[in-house]
Write a protein that holds these residues in place. Structure first.
Motif, PDB file in Angstrom:
ATOM      1  N   ARG A 330      32.061  47.748  31.760  1.00 23.29           N
ATOM      2  CA  ARG A 330      32.462  46.366  31.487  1.00 23.29           C
ATOM      3  C   ARG A 330      32.882  46.141  30.037  1.00 23.29           C
ATOM      4  O   ARG A 330      33.898  45.460  29.784  1.00 23.29           O
ATOM      5  CB  ARG A 330      31.344  45.407  31.888  1.00 23.29           C
ATOM      6  N   PRO A 331      32.171  46.668  29.018  1.00 19.87           N
ATOM      7  CA  PRO A 331      32.642  46.436  27.639  1.00 19.87           C
ATOM      8  C   PRO A 331      33.976  47.103  27.334  1.00 19.87           C
ATOM      9  O   PRO A 331      34.695  46.651  26.423  1.00 19.87           O
ATOM     10  CB  PRO A 331      31.511  47.037  26.783  1.00 19.87           C
ATOM     11  N   HIS A 332      34.337  48.161  28.056  1.00 22.27           N
ATOM     12  CA  HIS A 332      35.567  48.886  27.769  1.00 22.27           C
ATOM     13  C   HIS A 332      36.738  48.389  28.616  1.00 22.27           C
ATOM     14  O   HIS A 332      37.877  48.363  28.151  1.00 22.27           O
ATOM     15  CB  HIS A 332      35.351  50.387  28.013  1.00 22.27           C
ATOM     16  N   ALA A 333      36.463  48.041  29.856  1.00 25.74           N
ATOM     17  CA  ALA A 333      37.508  47.529  30.755  1.00 25.74           C
ATOM     18  C   ALA A 333      36.862  46.511  31.675  1.00 25.74           C
ATOM     19  O   ALA A 333      36.187  46.873  32.638  1.00 25.74           O
ATOM     20  CB  ALA A 333      38.153  48.670  31.549  1.00 25.74           C
ATOM     21  N   ALA A 334      37.053  45.255  31.371  1.00 25.26           N
ATOM     22  CA  ALA A 334      36.347  44.193  32.088  1.00 25.26           C
ATOM     23  C   ALA A 334      36.694  44.189  33.575  1.00 25.26           C
ATOM     24  O   ALA A 334      35.834  43.924  34.417  1.00 25.26           O
ATOM     25  CB  ALA A 334      36.663  42.839  31.471  1.00 25.26           C
ATOM     26  N   TRP A 335      37.959  44.518  33.918  1.00 24.31           N
ATOM     27  CA  TRP A 335      38.368  44.443  35.323  1.00 24.31           C
ATOM     28  C   TRP A 335      37.610  45.457  36.184  1.00 24.31           C
ATOM     29  O   TRP A 335      37.315  45.186  37.348  1.00 24.31           O
ATOM     30  CB  TRP A 335      39.871  44.656  35.442  1.00 24.31           C
ATOM     31  N   THR A 336      37.293  46.634  35.603  1.00 19.02           N
ATOM     32  CA  THR A 336      36.516  47.619  36.375  1.00 19.02           C
ATOM     33  C   THR A 336      35.109  47.109  36.644  1.00 19.02           C
ATOM     34  O   THR A 336      34.547  47.358  37.709  1.00 19.02           O
ATOM     35  CB  THR A 336      36.460  48.951  35.627  1.00 19.02           C
ATOM     36  N   GLY A 337      34.546  46.399  35.669  1.00 15.57           N
ATOM     37  CA  GLY A 337      33.218  45.837  35.875  1.00 15.57           C
ATOM     38  C   GLY A 337      33.201  44.828  37.006  1.00 15.57           C
ATOM     39  O   GLY A 337      32.288  44.827  37.841  1.00 15.57           O
ATOM     40  N   TYR A 338      34.218  43.967  37.064  1.00 13.67           N
ATOM     41  CA  TYR A 338      34.278  42.976  38.133  1.00 13.67           C
ATOM     42  C   TYR A 338      34.522  43.645  39.495  1.00 13.67           C
ATOM     43  O   TYR A 338      33.937  43.247  40.510  1.00 13.67           O
ATOM     44  CB  TYR A 338      35.383  41.955  37.846  1.00 13.67           C
ATOM     45  N   ALA A 339      35.385  44.666  39.518  1.00 14.92           N
ATOM     46  CA  ALA A 339      35.639  45.373  40.778  1.00 14.92           C
ATOM     47  C   ALA A 339      34.375  46.052  41.298  1.00 14.92           C
ATOM     48  O   ALA A 339      34.053  45.989  42.489  1.00 14.92           O
ATOM     49  CB  ALA A 339      36.759  46.391  40.581  1.00 14.92           C
ATOM     50  N   LEU A 340      33.636  46.689  40.386  1.00 15.32           N
ATOM     51  CA  LEU A 340      32.390  47.332  40.800  1.00 15.32           C
ATOM     52  C   LEU A 340      31.345  46.303  41.201  1.00 15.32           C
ATOM     53  O   LEU A 340      30.493  46.576  42.055  1.00 15.32           O
ATOM     54  CB  LEU A 340      31.864  48.215  39.667  1.00 15.32           C
TER      55      LEU A 340
END
Length: 399
Positions: A330-340
């Protein structure tokens, strides 16, 4: 082409029966000796591992995606290609609790012990300063805050090291901002760790004035008339140890408090696997009671319970791994955090849906009766599990 081997004239070394193959038909002992060269042992080990890996490929996908499939295959006699139910549940139980323990450790490490805040630095005021004077003032304010934290005398050695690193980062941020403003950097300061005497003082774990001693406030001895004296003594010792751990966690210095917290967490997780091993046959008893007119053996309900818990442990493992990966990305790529996060929510919703479909396919009843029994079995199991987890937590806190 497989070579044909004759066993005529050979007898079992264990029972003396005439051999008709590689294994004795009377006692089951292999004709091959266990005393072999080292390279033969390595070959057998590799073969065993590859065989298990093949069964994993056939077992885990249907366990996760096809409710009731493994159980029905087991009932139908097709068992060789799949991992045995108990072994599957056992491995997934240990693995899921191990990963969940790691996640809990990472979470609790970010939480201050007994209210003492951990050292943190904030360079936003330095970076937002518009003049060299403001930069130096913001730097001095942050350094004064770090010094006040050191002067409290309650910080353990690892937090003091964090303060030293934080001071270095603040000075570097200030110098970068001063260079951008065309001003001279701040004078170098000593970044050495605090004196040894101070380190000894902050890590001293001897009781201080005002802190409760180990023997103060302990509960009275347990006296239950229908229990043997040895059980009452054990319960009394567990209660006293639980109180000492909790008192140290709440009122001890940060180092002792963190140690007590970790000791209790480790104790709880060490008690969870045995607790779940008790809950699995209890869950099978519930299935036996609610499906008593289906005329199924208790062993069949136990297989259902083993596969159900294996799926739950696999789900817990995946949910925890996805959560940890989301926190890391999430701190590096917010969209991946939301997808996960959406994937984690889907796994959580799939958990009760899977168990409901599995119960419908295995016991082959209509949806109204399946839903009703699913609700009652889940309700009873929830309270049994809550009670068991409370006992596990109490045993863990008394570790």
């Amino acid at each position: 082409m497989k070579q044909l081997t004759s066993y005529e004239g050979l007898h079992c070394a264990n029972c003396g029966a005439a051999m008709q193959g590689e294994f004795c038909h009377e006692c089951g002992q292999s004709i091959h000796s266990v005393l072999k060269p080292m390279h033969h042992m390595v070959e057998e080990t590799v073969e065993t591992v590859l065989h298990i890996d093949g069964r994993i490929v056939h077992t885990l996908p249907p366990l996760l995606l096809k409710p009731g499939f493994l159980t029905l295959e087991y009932f139908a006699g097709r068992r060789v290609r799949y991992i045995a139910p108990f072994r599957l549940m056992f491995v997934l139980c240990l693995l899921s609790f191990f990963v969940f323990h790691l996640a809990i450790d990472q979470l609790t490490d970010k939480i201050p012990a007994n209210g003492h805040p951990l050292v943190s630095v904030n360079s936003s005021a330095i970076e937002a300063a518009t003049s060299p004077a403001e930069v130096r003032k913001a730097l001095q304010d942050e350094l004064d805050g770090l010094q006040r934290a050191r002067d409290t005398g309650v910080l353990p050695a690892n937090v003091l090291e964090q303060a030293r690193v934080g001071e270095q980062e603040l000075r570097q941020a200030a110098n970068r901002r001063l260079a951008a403003l065309g001003a001279a950097p701040t004078p170098a300061a000593s970044l050495a760790a605090p004196p040894a005497a101070a380190a000894v003082n902050v890590t001293d774990t001897k009781p201080r004035d005002g802190l409760p001693k180990a023997t103060e406030g302990e509960s009275k001895p347990v006296r239950i008339a229908w229990l043997p004296d040895v059980v009452n003594s054990r319960l009394t010792a567990l209660g006293h140890q639980m109180q000492r751990n909790w008192r140290t966690f709440k009122h001890g210095d940060p180092a002792a408090s963190a140690e007590a917290k970790q000791r209790m967490i480790n104790g709880v997780f060490s008690a969870l696997p045995p607790t779940m091993f008790v809950m699995i046959p209890a869950f099978a008893v519930l299935l036996k009671l609610f499906y008593i007119f289906r005329r199924r053996l208790y062993m069949e309900h136990l297989i259902v319970a083993l596969h159900s818990h294996a799926f739950m442990f696999l789900s817990l493992l995946l949910i925890t791994l996805v959560g940890m990966l989301s926190t890391w990305l999430r701190p590096h790529a917010a969209w991946t955090g939301y997808a996960l996060g959406w994937l984690q929510a889907a796994l959580i919703l799939w958990l009760p849906t899977y168990l409901l479909i599995m119960q419908k396919r295995v016991y082959r009843q209509g949806w109204p009766m399946t839903l009703l029994k699913f609700w009652f079995v889940g309700w009873c199991y929830f309270w049994l599990l809550t009670l068991a987890l409370m006992v596990a937590a109490a045993l863990g806190m008394a570790h």
